[in-house]
Scaffold this active site. Sequence first.
Site, PDB file in Angstrom:
ATOM      1  N   LYS A   1       0.832  -1.210   0.000  1.00 40.97           N
ATOM      2  CA  LYS A   1       0.000   0.000   0.000  1.00 40.97           C
ATOM      3  C   LYS A   1       0.867   1.261   0.000  1.00 40.97           C
ATOM      4  CE  LYS A   1      -2.355  -1.329   3.661  1.00 40.97           C
ATOM      5  NZ  LYS A   1      -1.774  -2.707   3.846  1.00 40.97           N
ATOM      6  N   THR A   2       1.889   1.290   0.825  1.00 43.77           N
ATOM      7  CA  THR A   2       2.773   2.457   0.844  1.00 43.77           C
ATOM      8  C   THR A   2       3.524   2.598  -0.477  1.00 43.77           C
ATOM      9  OG1 THR A   2       3.062   2.326   3.238  1.00 43.77           O
ATOM     10  CG2 THR A   2       4.716   3.549   2.009  1.00 43.77           C
TER      11      THR A   2
ATOM     12  N   ASP B   1      -1.803   6.791   6.266  1.00 43.63           N
ATOM     13  CA  ASP B   1      -1.725   5.381   6.633  1.00 43.63           C
ATOM     14  C   ASP B   1      -2.660   5.085   7.810  1.00 43.63           C
ATOM     15  OD1 ASP B   1      -0.771   2.881   6.306  1.00 43.63           O
ATOM     16  OD2 ASP B   1       1.305   3.327   6.819  1.00 43.63           O
TER      17      ASP B   1
ATOM     18  N   THR C   1      -5.773  -1.438   7.021  1.00 46.27           N
ATOM     19  CA  THR C   1      -5.777  -2.890   7.160  1.00 46.27           C
ATOM     20  C   THR C   1      -7.145  -3.389   7.598  1.00 46.27           C
ATOM     21  OG1 THR C   1      -4.967  -2.642   9.438  1.00 46.27           O
ATOM     22  CG2 THR C   1      -3.324  -3.008   7.716  1.00 46.27           C
TER      23      THR C   1
ATOM     24  N   ARG D   1       6.839  -8.475   1.882  1.00 49.94           N
ATOM     25  CA  ARG D   1       7.752  -8.003   2.934  1.00 49.94           C
ATOM     26  C   ARG D   1       8.415  -9.188   3.632  1.00 49.94           C
ATOM     27  NH1 ARG D   1       4.869  -4.323   6.613  1.00 49.94           N
ATOM     28  NH2 ARG D   1       5.578  -2.690   5.201  1.00 49.94           N
TER      29      ARG D   1
END
Length: 359
Positions: free
Chosen positions: A76-77, A121, A170, A229
């Site tokens: 997302k970032t 965020d 989230t 990640r």
Amino acid sequence: MNWDETGADATDPRLVDSVADGEDQAVEAALRPKDLEEFVGQEKVREQLDLVLRAARARGATADHVLLSGAPGLGKTTLSMIIAAEMGAPIRITSGPAIQHAGDLAAILSSLQEGEVLFLDEIHRMSRPAEEMLYMAMEDFRVDVIVGKGPGATAIPLELPPFTLVGATTRAGLLPPPLRDRFGFTGHMEFYEPAELERVIHRSARLLDVEIDLAGAAEIAGRSRGTPRIANRLLRRVRDYAQVKADGVITREIAAAALRVYEVDARGLDRLDRAVLQALLKLFGGGPVGLSTLAVAVGEERETVEEVAEPFLVREGLLARTPRGRVATPAAWAHLGLVPPQQGPGGVSGSGQQGLFGP
């Protein structure tokens, strides 16, 4: 390879945690893709977002507001930064927990430049007054700043330059409908398939100057929980093992040996995940058992078991949540190489507990 920097406790030391710690954030800055062509996976979201951005550039306008939802570590970032790069605009990054008052948001909005991208965020964790101010800012590009208190308070309208808000969450279900409806584009980030993670790993290995073969990448991808990640974190730890214990080349055998050292098994379960399953199977005959009892059995806090271990175990089909408590599935018994207890009449197991799957 796509990540974002949100989640619960960033100090969690688990190797398979999808939340970025300080080391992850430093590495991610160098490994992030710079445009949609480089971005791996999320084909539907990438295609739809590409249309939105191209159309905005053709009109010479700012892009519509974008909402990205999905688990931590899926990109997302990274996508927010790509949106800014594709639009040729600067980006400002903040988070919902940092905006506790409407004045905090007003200060950020009033300093934006025309066309700037504001990445917010964990947007669902903003305070309610800030949310209500954001409604007007997103729709009309203006906010009302309240000066003074009580009967003498005055609302001063403040015009804002056109900007693009990129919200990440989230837990999309916690967003109030009025806020969710103001986004022109909503994209849901899915977990990655192993083949996509292999592409992520090969790209990261090139950037990190690590030699890895196809089988080694497949081995790491299969243990990465569908999250880029985690794939990159495991790659770095396997790289360390290969440099110290081997010739620096990552093969399937080297990857498997390294991840055994770090206690990450073939399905991506780590020590905590296996401890939960073993307690459920060996101590409670597969359940059902209450969450608090299960947490005591593994020596962890209730919240740790519920929020850290359970989501992946449920997604893998190894554990089920029922009104009577947590129960193990047949896949859990098979994964740990254990045999389920025999069930007696009426579906009662040898442990005296009612069987989940009938007699």
